[in-house]
Design a protein around this motif. Structure first.
Motif, PDB file in Angstrom:
ATOM      1  N   THR A 279      53.037 109.854  58.521  1.00 28.39           N
ATOM      2  CA  THR A 279      51.926 110.238  57.781  1.00 28.39           C
ATOM      3  C   THR A 279      50.624 110.531  58.236  1.00 28.39           C
ATOM      4  O   THR A 279      49.892 111.431  58.040  1.00 28.39           O
ATOM      5  CB  THR A 279      51.620 108.934  56.799  1.00 28.39           C
ATOM      6  OG1 THR A 279      52.816 108.602  56.108  1.00 28.39           O
ATOM      7  CG2 THR A 279      50.695 109.047  55.753  1.00 28.39           C
TER       8      THR A 279
ATOM      9  N   ASN B  18      48.746 114.255  57.969  1.00 21.40           N
ATOM     10  CA  ASN B  18      47.469 114.276  57.684  1.00 21.40           C
ATOM     11  C   ASN B  18      46.552 114.769  58.702  1.00 21.40           C
ATOM     12  O   ASN B  18      45.579 115.399  58.286  1.00 21.40           O
ATOM     13  CB  ASN B  18      46.866 112.720  57.009  1.00 21.40           C
ATOM     14  CG  ASN B  18      47.634 112.783  55.616  1.00 21.40           C
ATOM     15  OD1 ASN B  18      47.011 113.167  54.404  1.00 21.40           O
ATOM     16  ND2 ASN B  18      48.504 111.923  55.446  1.00 21.40           N
TER      17      ASN B  18
ATOM     18  N   LYS C 110      40.853 113.635  54.486  1.00 20.10           N
ATOM     19  CA  LYS C 110      42.445 113.612  55.132  1.00 20.10           C
ATOM     20  C   LYS C 110      42.240 113.131  56.557  1.00 20.10           C
ATOM     21  O   LYS C 110      43.161 112.296  56.713  1.00 20.10           O
ATOM     22  CB  LYS C 110      43.264 115.006  55.042  1.00 20.10           C
ATOM     23  CG  LYS C 110      43.335 115.517  53.767  1.00 20.10           C
ATOM     24  CD  LYS C 110      43.858 116.967  53.912  1.00 20.10           C
ATOM     25  CE  LYS C 110      43.942 117.562  52.383  1.00 20.10           C
ATOM     26  NZ  LYS C 110      44.129 118.863  52.449  1.00 20.10           N
TER      27      LYS C 110
ATOM     28  N   LEU D 114      44.635 107.774  50.784  1.00 24.94           N
ATOM     29  CA  LEU D 114      45.131 108.944  50.580  1.00 24.94           C
ATOM     30  C   LEU D 114      46.178 109.163  49.248  1.00 24.94           C
ATOM     31  O   LEU D 114      46.484 110.261  48.876  1.00 24.94           O
ATOM     32  CB  LEU D 114      46.329 108.945  51.843  1.00 24.94           C
ATOM     33  CG  LEU D 114      45.546 109.082  53.186  1.00 24.94           C
ATOM     34  CD1 LEU D 114      46.399 109.057  54.333  1.00 24.94           C
ATOM     35  CD2 LEU D 114      44.856 110.649  53.046  1.00 24.94           C
TER      36      LEU D 114
ATOM     37  N   TYR E  40      46.017 112.528  47.069  1.00 27.33           N
ATOM     38  CA  TYR E  40      47.138 113.276  46.800  1.00 27.33           C
ATOM     39  C   TYR E  40      47.629 113.478  45.263  1.00 27.33           C
ATOM     40  O   TYR E  40      48.028 114.402  44.637  1.00 27.33           O
ATOM     41  CB  TYR E  40      48.367 112.975  47.552  1.00 27.33           C
ATOM     42  CG  TYR E  40      48.200 113.696  49.132  1.00 27.33           C
ATOM     43  CD1 TYR E  40      47.708 114.742  49.131  1.00 27.33           C
ATOM     44  CD2 TYR E  40      48.008 112.787  50.141  1.00 27.33           C
ATOM     45  CE1 TYR E  40      47.540 115.338  50.539  1.00 27.33           C
ATOM     46  CE2 TYR E  40      47.478 113.118  51.367  1.00 27.33           C
ATOM     47  CZ  TYR E  40      47.323 114.300  51.581  1.00 27.33           C
ATOM     48  OH  TYR E  40      47.058 115.098  52.908  1.00 27.33           O
TER      49      TYR E  40
ATOM     50  N   ALA F 227      45.258 115.917  43.989  1.00 26.72           N
ATOM     51  CA  ALA F 227      45.867 117.025  44.540  1.00 26.72           C
ATOM     52  C   ALA F 227      47.015 117.677  43.579  1.00 26.72           C
ATOM     53  O   ALA F 227      47.107 118.743  43.001  1.00 26.72           O
ATOM     54  CB  ALA F 227      46.550 117.282  45.845  1.00 26.72           C
TER      55      ALA F 227
ATOM     56  N   PRO G  77      51.754 119.076  48.558  1.00 28.23           N
ATOM     57  CA  PRO G  77      51.011 117.554  48.027  1.00 28.23           C
ATOM     58  C   PRO G  77      52.193 116.516  47.503  1.00 28.23           C
ATOM     59  O   PRO G  77      51.921 115.492  47.732  1.00 28.23           O
ATOM     60  CB  PRO G  77      50.288 118.095  47.004  1.00 28.23           C
ATOM     61  CG  PRO G  77      50.651 119.531  46.507  1.00 28.23           C
ATOM     62  CD  PRO G  77      51.385 120.031  47.901  1.00 28.23           C
TER      63      PRO G  77
ATOM     64  N   PHE H  89      53.223 114.719  50.816  1.00 23.22           N
ATOM     65  CA  PHE H  89      52.122 114.024  51.272  1.00 23.22           C
ATOM     66  C   PHE H  89      51.824 112.954  50.543  1.00 23.22           C
ATOM     67  O   PHE H  89      51.782 111.832  51.053  1.00 23.22           O
ATOM     68  CB  PHE H  89      50.842 114.762  51.379  1.00 23.22           C
ATOM     69  CG  PHE H  89      50.990 116.038  52.335  1.00 23.22           C
ATOM     70  CD1 PHE H  89      51.552 115.752  53.984  1.00 23.22           C
ATOM     71  CD2 PHE H  89      50.378 116.913  52.284  1.00 23.22           C
ATOM     72  CE1 PHE H  89      51.431 116.652  54.622  1.00 23.22           C
ATOM     73  CE2 PHE H  89      50.405 118.242  53.320  1.00 23.22           C
ATOM     74  CZ  PHE H  89      50.866 118.041  54.344  1.00 23.22           C
ATOM     75  N   LEU H  90      52.178 112.913  49.319  1.00 27.80           N
ATOM     76  CA  LEU H  90      51.777 111.905  48.356  1.00 27.80           C
ATOM     77  C   LEU H  90      53.018 110.668  48.412  1.00 27.80           C
ATOM     78  O   LEU H  90      52.687 109.705  48.421  1.00 27.80           O
ATOM     79  CB  LEU H  90      51.910 112.307  46.851  1.00 27.80           C
ATOM     80  CG  LEU H  90      51.999 110.924  45.734  1.00 27.80           C
ATOM     81  CD1 LEU H  90      50.783 110.194  46.059  1.00 27.80           C
ATOM     82  CD2 LEU H  90      52.027 111.853  44.552  1.00 27.80           C
TER      83      LEU H  90
END
Length: 116
Positions: free
Chosen positions: A12, A16, A51, A76, A80, A83, A99, A102-103
């Motif tokens: 992660t 990021n 980020k 975060l 996201y 996002a 996204p 990332f989420l």
């Protein structure tokens, strides 16, 4: 559980930090994606900084300041979620993968941070 926390959090952080660098460098794919979801290019430095702050906070959490790591993971996750909302609002479903990934990692990091 500790091993999973270390691995997922490290990934992660790398994700990021990498996307923050791309935002701050105004990479072509970032500019195209932000235009597609109607996010002004002038917002990229702020978004990249958020980020980067999240990645740094997760690193501080890994180094032992647990509440900072948890706060960064929460930040975060919220970032996201926003996002995802921006992509759905703009009907840019084809670009939801990044996204969403990332989420997923931010959420997993948060869950492992709380559970460890």
């Amino acid at each position: 559980m500790l091993t999973a926390y270390l691995i997922v959090t490290s990934i992660t952080i790398l994700f990021n930090a990498g996307i923050a660098a791309a935002d701050l460098a105004r990479a072509k794919f970032v500019l195209a994606n932000s235009a597609a979801v109607q996010v002004p290019a002038s917002w990229l430095p702020m978004l990249g900084s958020l980020k980067a702050a999240g990645a740094l906070g997760l690193l501080v959490g890994l180094l032992g300041v647990r509440f900072i790591g948890i706060a960064a993971a929460v930040g975060l996750v919220l970032f996201y979620v926003g996002a995802i909302i921006a992509h759905v609002r703009a009907r840019q479903y084809a670009t939801l993968t990044a996204p969403g990934l990332f989420l997923g990692f931010a959420t997993a990091t948060l869950a492992l941070s709380i559970g460890t």
